[in-house]
Design a protein around this motif. Sequence first.
Motif, mmCIF file in Angstrom:
data_model
loop_
_atom_site.group_PDB
_atom_site.id
_atom_site.type_symbol
_atom_site.label_atom_id
_atom_site.label_comp_id
_atom_site.label_asym_id
_atom_site.label_seq_id
_atom_site.Cartn_x
_atom_site.Cartn_y
_atom_site.Cartn_z
ATOM 1 N N LYS A 1 0.837 -1.203 0.000
ATOM 2 C CA LYS A 1 0.000 0.000 0.000
ATOM 3 C C LYS A 1 0.873 1.255 0.000
ATOM 4 C CE LYS A 1 -4.084 1.953 2.106
ATOM 5 N NZ LYS A 1 -5.216 1.717 2.963
ATOM 6 N N LYS A 2 1.978 1.228 0.734
ATOM 7 C CA LYS A 2 2.875 2.388 0.822
ATOM 8 C C LYS A 2 3.507 2.689 -0.533
ATOM 9 C CE LYS A 2 7.060 4.027 3.029
ATOM 10 N NZ LYS A 2 8.344 3.592 3.499
ATOM 11 N N ILE A 3 4.046 1.664 -1.184
ATOM 12 C CA ILE A 3 4.677 1.848 -2.501
ATOM 13 C C ILE A 3 3.632 2.287 -3.520
ATOM 14 C CG2 ILE A 3 5.822 0.631 -4.404
ATOM 15 C CD1 ILE A 3 7.166 -1.141 -2.236
ATOM 16 N N LYS A 4 2.493 1.631 -3.478
ATOM 17 C CA LYS A 4 1.406 1.937 -4.413
ATOM 18 C C LYS A 4 1.015 3.412 -4.309
ATOM 19 C CE LYS A 4 -2.838 -0.344 -5.794
ATOM 20 N NZ LYS A 4 -3.872 -1.280 -5.412
ATOM 21 N N THR A 5 0.776 3.879 -3.101
ATOM 22 C CA THR A 5 0.372 5.266 -2.876
ATOM 23 C C THR A 5 1.451 6.237 -3.341
ATOM 24 O OG1 THR A 5 -0.989 4.593 -1.004
ATOM 25 C CG2 THR A 5 -0.380 6.918 -1.108
ATOM 26 N N GLU A 6 2.705 5.940 -3.008
ATOM 27 C CA GLU A 6 3.819 6.814 -3.377
ATOM 28 C C GLU A 6 3.919 6.979 -4.903
ATOM 29 O OE1 GLU A 6 8.593 6.240 -3.540
ATOM 30 O OE2 GLU A 6 7.620 5.646 -1.666
ATOM 31 N N ILE A 7 3.881 5.861 -5.615
ATOM 32 C CA ILE A 7 4.016 5.906 -7.072
ATOM 33 C C ILE A 7 2.782 6.531 -7.719
ATOM 34 C CG2 ILE A 7 4.233 4.501 -9.165
ATOM 35 C CD1 ILE A 7 6.049 2.604 -7.519
ATOM 36 N N GLN A 8 1.607 6.144 -7.271
ATOM 37 C CA GLN A 8 0.373 6.702 -7.833
ATOM 38 C C GLN A 8 0.322 8.217 -7.663
ATOM 39 O OE1 GLN A 8 -2.701 2.941 -7.411
ATOM 40 N NE2 GLN A 8 -2.754 4.458 -5.816
ATOM 41 N N ASN A 9 0.790 8.728 -6.543
ATOM 42 C CA ASN A 9 0.795 10.172 -6.311
ATOM 43 C C ASN A 9 1.776 10.887 -7.236
ATOM 44 O OD1 ASN A 9 -1.186 10.038 -4.350
ATOM 45 N ND2 ASN A 9 0.263 10.017 -2.638
ATOM 46 N N ASP B 1 -3.226 -4.992 -7.370
ATOM 47 C CA ASP B 1 -2.280 -4.899 -6.252
ATOM 48 C C ASP B 1 -1.001 -5.688 -6.511
ATOM 49 O OD1 ASP B 1 -4.036 -3.332 -4.820
ATOM 50 O OD2 ASP B 1 -4.938 -5.020 -3.764
ATOM 51 N N GLN B 2 -0.912 -6.305 -7.666
ATOM 52 C CA GLN B 2 0.302 -7.043 -8.013
ATOM 53 C C GLN B 2 0.511 -6.972 -9.516
ATOM 54 O OE1 GLN B 2 -0.254 -11.140 -6.868
ATOM 55 N NE2 GLN B 2 -1.202 -11.671 -8.801
ATOM 56 N N ILE B 3 1.758 -7.205 -9.922
ATOM 57 C CA ILE B 3 2.040 -7.285 -11.354
ATOM 58 C C ILE B 3 2.869 -8.538 -11.618
ATOM 59 C CG2 ILE B 3 1.992 -4.774 -11.667
ATOM 60 C CD1 ILE B 3 5.041 -4.992 -12.122
ATOM 61 N N TYR B 4 2.801 -8.991 -12.854
ATOM 62 C CA TYR B 4 3.653 -10.086 -13.295
ATOM 63 C C TYR B 4 4.950 -9.483 -13.820
ATOM 64 C CZ TYR B 4 -0.437 -13.098 -13.165
ATOM 65 O OH TYR B 4 -1.536 -13.807 -12.751
ATOM 66 N N TYR B 5 6.048 -10.170 -13.516
ATOM 67 C CA TYR B 5 7.320 -9.749 -14.092
ATOM 68 C C TYR B 5 8.179 -10.974 -14.335
ATOM 69 C CZ TYR B 5 9.972 -10.239 -9.702
ATOM 70 O OH TYR B 5 10.596 -10.732 -8.584
ATOM 71 N N TRP B 6 9.163 -10.792 -15.181
ATOM 72 C CA TRP B 6 10.070 -11.869 -15.538
ATOM 73 C C TRP B 6 11.500 -11.374 -15.386
ATOM 74 C CZ3 TRP B 6 5.474 -10.766 -17.664
ATOM 75 C CH2 TRP B 6 4.569 -11.795 -17.805
#
Length: 178
Positions: A45-53, A62-67
Amino acid sequence: MKSIFIILTFSFLISSEIKEQTINAIKSFYNDDIEIINKTFKISKKIKTEIQNKVKQKFFRDQIYYWTIKKDGINKGYALLDNSKGKSMPITYLVIFNRDQEIIYSKIIKYREAYGGEVSGKKWLAQFDGMEKDSLYTFPEDIAGISGATISVRSVTKGFSKLSLLLPYIINQENYEN
């Protein structure tokens, strides 16, 4: 009950189709014998809020796929798959970063709108090549527009910025796990 089963089956088929297209795009870009390790990253939630702002765009989930991409045991880079909302439907895109966290390739995996599909063009997407970590590209200052695709252009531009800001957190988690 039958309709729920059909919806779940349809969702799975679309999901597996997108993952298959993504892996094919990664292999095609590297055109080499590489190891592709599929993972998910739960966005706190902290990272999400920081980046979204910073970016002024919400994460789709709330998640992404990565390789993680490796050759002969050496990390070559990371490929992140995400969605941004277009006018009314999500745009699914892949962004490949090198070890220095610069964008080296991007591809629209699934474009679902009737208009604005020009954002899938290789020439337009090439504008992002070299975009560094923590980059916040903006339209129309840094990224050229496409007539009739303004919403898609803004959405994809912000989406790529989100991923460039998220990648250092993914790498930190990778380093912590190893």
